[in-house]
Design a protein around this motif. Structure first.
Motif, PDB file in Angstrom:
ATOM      1  N   ASP A 104     -11.289 -27.459  65.979  1.00 46.41           N
ATOM      2  CA  ASP A 104     -10.634 -26.153  65.982  1.00 46.41           C
ATOM      3  C   ASP A 104     -11.654 -25.025  65.823  1.00 46.41           C
ATOM      4  OD1 ASP A 104      -8.460 -24.340  65.924  1.00 46.41           O
ATOM      5  OD2 ASP A 104      -8.535 -24.302  63.741  1.00 46.41           O
ATOM      6  N   VAL A 219       4.658 -25.446  72.961  1.00 42.64           N
ATOM      7  CA  VAL A 219       4.092 -25.853  71.683  1.00 42.64           C
ATOM      8  C   VAL A 219       4.872 -27.011  71.071  1.00 42.64           C
ATOM      9  CG1 VAL A 219       3.193 -23.544  71.228  1.00 42.64           C
ATOM     10  CG2 VAL A 219       5.463 -24.175  70.354  1.00 42.64           C
ATOM     11  N   HIS A 227       0.408 -29.817  73.243  1.00 41.46           N
ATOM     12  CA  HIS A 227       0.155 -29.134  71.982  1.00 41.46           C
ATOM     13  C   HIS A 227      -1.313 -28.715  71.901  1.00 41.46           C
ATOM     14  CE1 HIS A 227       3.531 -31.940  70.284  1.00 41.46           C
ATOM     15  NE2 HIS A 227       3.979 -31.081  71.176  1.00 41.46           N
ATOM     16  N   SER A 231      -2.792 -24.882  71.665  1.00 41.13           N
ATOM     17  CA  SER A 231      -3.679 -24.445  70.582  1.00 41.13           C
ATOM     18  C   SER A 231      -4.997 -23.924  71.135  1.00 41.13           C
ATOM     19  CB  SER A 231      -3.936 -25.606  69.620  1.00 41.13           C
ATOM     20  OG  SER A 231      -2.749 -26.036  69.005  1.00 41.13           O
ATOM     21  N   LEU A 234      -4.396 -20.443  72.735  1.00 48.20           N
ATOM     22  CA  LEU A 234      -4.060 -19.436  71.736  1.00 48.20           C
ATOM     23  C   LEU A 234      -5.291 -19.056  70.927  1.00 48.20           C
ATOM     24  CD1 LEU A 234      -0.575 -20.720  70.540  1.00 48.20           C
ATOM     25  CD2 LEU A 234      -1.056 -18.664  71.868  1.00 48.20           C
ATOM     26  N   ASP A 235      -6.168 -20.034  70.674  1.00 43.84           N
ATOM     27  CA  ASP A 235      -7.403 -19.748  69.946  1.00 43.84           C
ATOM     28  C   ASP A 235      -8.318 -18.804  70.723  1.00 43.84           C
ATOM     29  OD1 ASP A 235      -6.736 -21.233  67.770  1.00 43.84           O
ATOM     30  OD2 ASP A 235      -7.874 -23.017  68.348  1.00 43.84           O
ATOM     31  N   TRP A 240      -0.988 -12.696  71.150  1.00 43.45           N
ATOM     32  CA  TRP A 240      -0.011 -13.741  71.398  1.00 43.45           C
ATOM     33  C   TRP A 240       1.347 -13.101  71.666  1.00 43.45           C
ATOM     34  CZ3 TRP A 240      -0.508 -18.171  67.231  1.00 43.45           C
ATOM     35  CH2 TRP A 240      -1.819 -18.658  67.229  1.00 43.45           C
ATOM     36  N   PHE A 242       4.785 -14.700  71.679  1.00 46.77           N
ATOM     37  CA  PHE A 242       5.377 -15.992  71.341  1.00 46.77           C
ATOM     38  C   PHE A 242       6.864 -15.950  71.665  1.00 46.77           C
ATOM     39  CE2 PHE A 242       6.794 -19.591  68.923  1.00 46.77           C
ATOM     40  CZ  PHE A 242       5.712 -20.464  68.963  1.00 46.77           C
ATOM     41  N   ARG A 253       7.804 -26.907  64.429  1.00 48.26           N
ATOM     42  CA  ARG A 253       6.631 -26.723  65.285  1.00 48.26           C
ATOM     43  C   ARG A 253       6.419 -25.253  65.630  1.00 48.26           C
ATOM     44  NH1 ARG A 253       1.961 -29.268  65.800  1.00 48.26           N
ATOM     45  NH2 ARG A 253       1.034 -28.969  67.855  1.00 48.26           N
ATOM     46  N   GLU A 256       4.772 -23.596  62.676  1.00 51.10           N
ATOM     47  CA  GLU A 256       3.374 -23.982  62.491  1.00 51.10           C
ATOM     48  C   GLU A 256       2.462 -23.030  63.255  1.00 51.10           C
ATOM     49  OE1 GLU A 256       2.720 -28.028  63.544  1.00 51.10           O
ATOM     50  OE2 GLU A 256       4.190 -28.814  62.131  1.00 51.10           O
ATOM     51  N   PHE A 257       2.838 -22.712  64.486  1.00 52.51           N
ATOM     52  CA  PHE A 257       2.028 -21.803  65.294  1.00 52.51           C
ATOM     53  C   PHE A 257       2.127 -20.372  64.793  1.00 52.51           C
ATOM     54  CE2 PHE A 257       1.801 -25.358  68.101  1.00 52.51           C
ATOM     55  CZ  PHE A 257       0.665 -25.154  68.871  1.00 52.51           C
ATOM     56  N   VAL A 260      -0.040 -19.876  61.831  1.00 57.85           N
ATOM     57  CA  VAL A 260      -1.455 -19.747  62.195  1.00 57.85           C
ATOM     58  C   VAL A 260      -1.760 -18.303  62.560  1.00 57.85           C
ATOM     59  CG1 VAL A 260      -3.180 -20.358  63.939  1.00 57.85           C
ATOM     60  CG2 VAL A 260      -1.759 -22.147  62.926  1.00 57.85           C
TER      61      VAL A 260
END
Length: 630
Positions: A104, A219, A227, A231, A234-235, A240, A242, A253, A256-257, A260
């Motif tokens: 990551d 996601v 997934h 990720s 998005l990194d 974003w 969403f 799920r 979770e995003f 982040v």
């Protein structure tokens, strides 16, 4: 934990805490009677949209934080190198977590942070992500104004990410700049899905220069690889968007995003789609409350009602206008664009203050675990050496077969006959010598058997102790199995016999050398050095202690004691010297045997891939350098 600051909505003000059904936050005419945003273009007879409002009409690109003459970039490169060079022991605690954190951090440093430090004119990347069936692809097509990505009823539809950008920017998203490890293909003509794991580059004149839209995999897809793709992209994104649905927004799920994004203070907008008219406001209130509870109350929000206003691959009316207007505002002015990109950039850098220590904890955990496993080996074989040393001196070996063989030789008077006058021997003497040799040979064999059994038993106990301790660790059983499967295991008994035989020969040579120096004795007697060596070994094994200690080891003396015979032959000082030399020699040989026995365990630990001892220190230093260079 830092909460995101309010991002501007389409009108330039901060989004409200609730989903406002007014023009700035929704695309439909609500039950409360508020008028939705006017259509950007009325649908034609065939259902296709008319001219769309572009996201941005300008060429200006966002500016990344200054690199301070390259020093900040060097610090980041050093941090990336330290993280990249880490390795973890597979199967042991901390490996999976550590590798996930490592991957990551490396991806974000390589794909997002360093490119923006090196080049201030990178296109602003807006990632559209979210739940399965939320209509991300439809929204992307509607925002661009033409079909660049495919939609459909099959879920998940996006089996490969699609990036829409102006033709002038498409080269920047080539392999040499943007996520180099990901294969890609340039879209030709009508939008078509790419292969799994492949990025589709869709160059479109409808996209303004300096802005890119990315349609990411779901996601919450049933496909695990999606997934990872979500990720990864998005990194690498500056903003974003969403998208989730009224039926899936509470899924774990999804949060979770979103969490982040919260933890990294990422620039964020959320779109709740497929909102039914019945219970419309209650659902928006609930989702808004969840955003508040998760520290995302200031996120820009939009709602899209359930609608059949979809033609082909995009919405047919003003459904997407609020989102388009918001993005136009974000991407339109240098100052606003800088605010969005800088916030995300700084949020990522700030997140390293927590994410790098998490990685360090995984490194330190594996290092400490390796120490514990190594200590188990050290303690097991140190205990084996102590047990052997104790048994060698306390007379406990002088029992059973070995003691019986000694008594046979001692009672026969053959020990005294080992000192012979220089004269020819008669046939009778030669016959007696042959019989004596058999008894001495039996004693010699008993000595080797006893020492072999002692060393093998101690080594096996050490191995068992290591196995017991290693199996208490997750994955330790596999290490044990690998160690015991190493070539050479099971050869200890043979190696012990060889070492003992060589040790006996060295003692015989030593007695011959020491005896030759006593010329007064040498004039009258000759030595049977093998027998004398055996007598010395019996003395070294604690004969006197076994006789004086009583108990199970005691026995009625049969013939002269080993010390009495040896003192008369060599004298007390010489005997002590020979005894010390022989004892040290035996200990060294046994220590060598034990060292060879532990090699498989040491080798398994060395090859397991545990981080080096200084890896954590170097990571701490790299993190500190990053903090002071900001």
């Amino acid at each position: 934990m830092t909460r995101p600051s309010a991002a501007p909505n389409a009108t330039g003000s901060g989004a409200s805490d609730r989903f406002d059904p007014g023009p700035a936050a929704t695309s439909d005419q609500t039950n409360e009677g508020h008028q939705g945003v006017p259509e950007a273009g009325s649908p034609d007879a065939d259902g296709r949209r008319g001219p769309t409002v572009p996201i941005s009409a300008g060429r200006a690109k966002h500016r990344a934080p200054a690199s301070d003459d390259g020093r900040f970039e060097q610090v980041l490169e050093s941090l990336r190198t330290q993280i990249r060079d880490l390795r973890f022991a597979q199967g042991l605690p901390g490996a999976d977590e550590g590798e996930a954190l490592q991957s990551d951090l490396l991806a974000q440093l390589s794909d997002y942070v360093l490119p923006r430090v090196r080049r201030p004119d990178i296109p602003l990347l807006i990632a559209v992500a979210g739940s399965t069936g939320a209509g991300k692809s439809t929204l992307v097509n509607s925002l661009v104004g033409e079909q660049v990505t495919t939609t459909g009823v099959r879920r998940p539809t996006t089996n490969s990410p699609v990036l829409a950008c102006n033709p002038a920017d498409v080269d920047w998203f080539s392999e040499s700049h943007f996520i180099p490890s990901l294969p890609r293909v340039r879209q030709q003509g009508l939008a078509m899905p790419g292969k799994d794991g492949m990025l589709v580059l869709a160059a479109s004149d409808a996209m303004p220069p300096g802005v890119a839209l990315l349609d990411t995999p779901d996601v919450d897809s049933a496909v695990a690889a999606h997934h990872e793709f979500a990720s990864k992209f998005l990194d690498a994104a500056d903003l974003w968007v969403f998208v989730t649905t009224s039926t899936r927004y509470a899924d774990a799920r999804v949060w979770e995003f979103l969490q982040v994004a919260r933890d990294r203070d990422t620039s964020l907008a959320v779109v709740l789609s497929r909102v039914p008219r019945k219970g419309h406001q209650q659902l928006l209130d609930h989702f808004g409350a969840m955003l508040e509870a998760n520290g995302l109350g200031n996120a820009t929000r939009f709602a899209i009602s359930e609608t059949d206003q979809i033609s082909g691959e995009h919405f047919t009316s003003n459904v997407a206008d609020p989102v388009r207007d918001y993005l136009a505002d974000v991407a339109g002015e240098d100052e606003q664009r800088d605010r969005v990109s800088r916030r995300t950039f700084i949020g990522v850098i700030d997140s390293f203050a927590e994410r790098v220590p998490e990685l360090i904890r995984c490194v330190e955990g594996q290092i400490e675990l390796s120490r514990e496993l190594g200590t188990a080996v050290d303690e097991a074989y140190a205990g084996a050496a102590r047990r052997i040393d104790s048994a060698l001196g306390d007379g406990s070996l002088l029992r059973g077969t070995l003691l019986a063989r000694w008594h046979e030789v001692a009672a026969s008077g053959e020990l005294a006959k080992s000192l012979k006058m220089r004269s020819k021997r008669s046939r009778k003497a030669k016959a007696q010598q042959a019989e004596s040799g058999q008894r001495v040979g039996s004693l010699e064999g008993a000595v080797r058997d006893s020492l072999e059994a002692l060393v093998v038993a101690a080594s096996e106990r050490a191995s068992d102790d290591i196995e017991d301790r290693w199996r208490t660790v997750s994955g330790g059983g596999d290490l044990v199995a690998e160690a015991l499967d190493k070539p050479g295991s099971g050869m200890l008994a043979q190696q012990v016999r060889q070492e003992i035989a060589e040790w006996q020969r060295e003692i015989a040579e030593m007695t011959a050398e020491r005896g030759a120096t006593k010329r007064s004795v040498a004039r009258f007697v000759t030595f049977d050095h093998d027998v004398v060596a055996l007598v010395l070994i019996i003395d070294l094994l604690g004969y006197e202690r076994s006789q004086s200690g009583g108990g199970a080891h005691a026995a009625e003396p049969t013939g002269p004691s080993p010390q009495r015979l040896l003192k008369g032959l060599f004298g007390a000082p010489s005997l002590r010297s020979m005894g010390a030399t022989a004892r040290d020699n035996l200990r060294a040989r046994i220590e060598g045997l034990l060292q060879r026995e532990r090699v498989p365990f040491d080798a398994v630990l060395a090859s397991a891939g545990v981080p080096s001892e200084d890896a954590a220190v170097q990571l701490y230093q790299a993190k500190y350098n990053l903090e002071i260079s900001r």
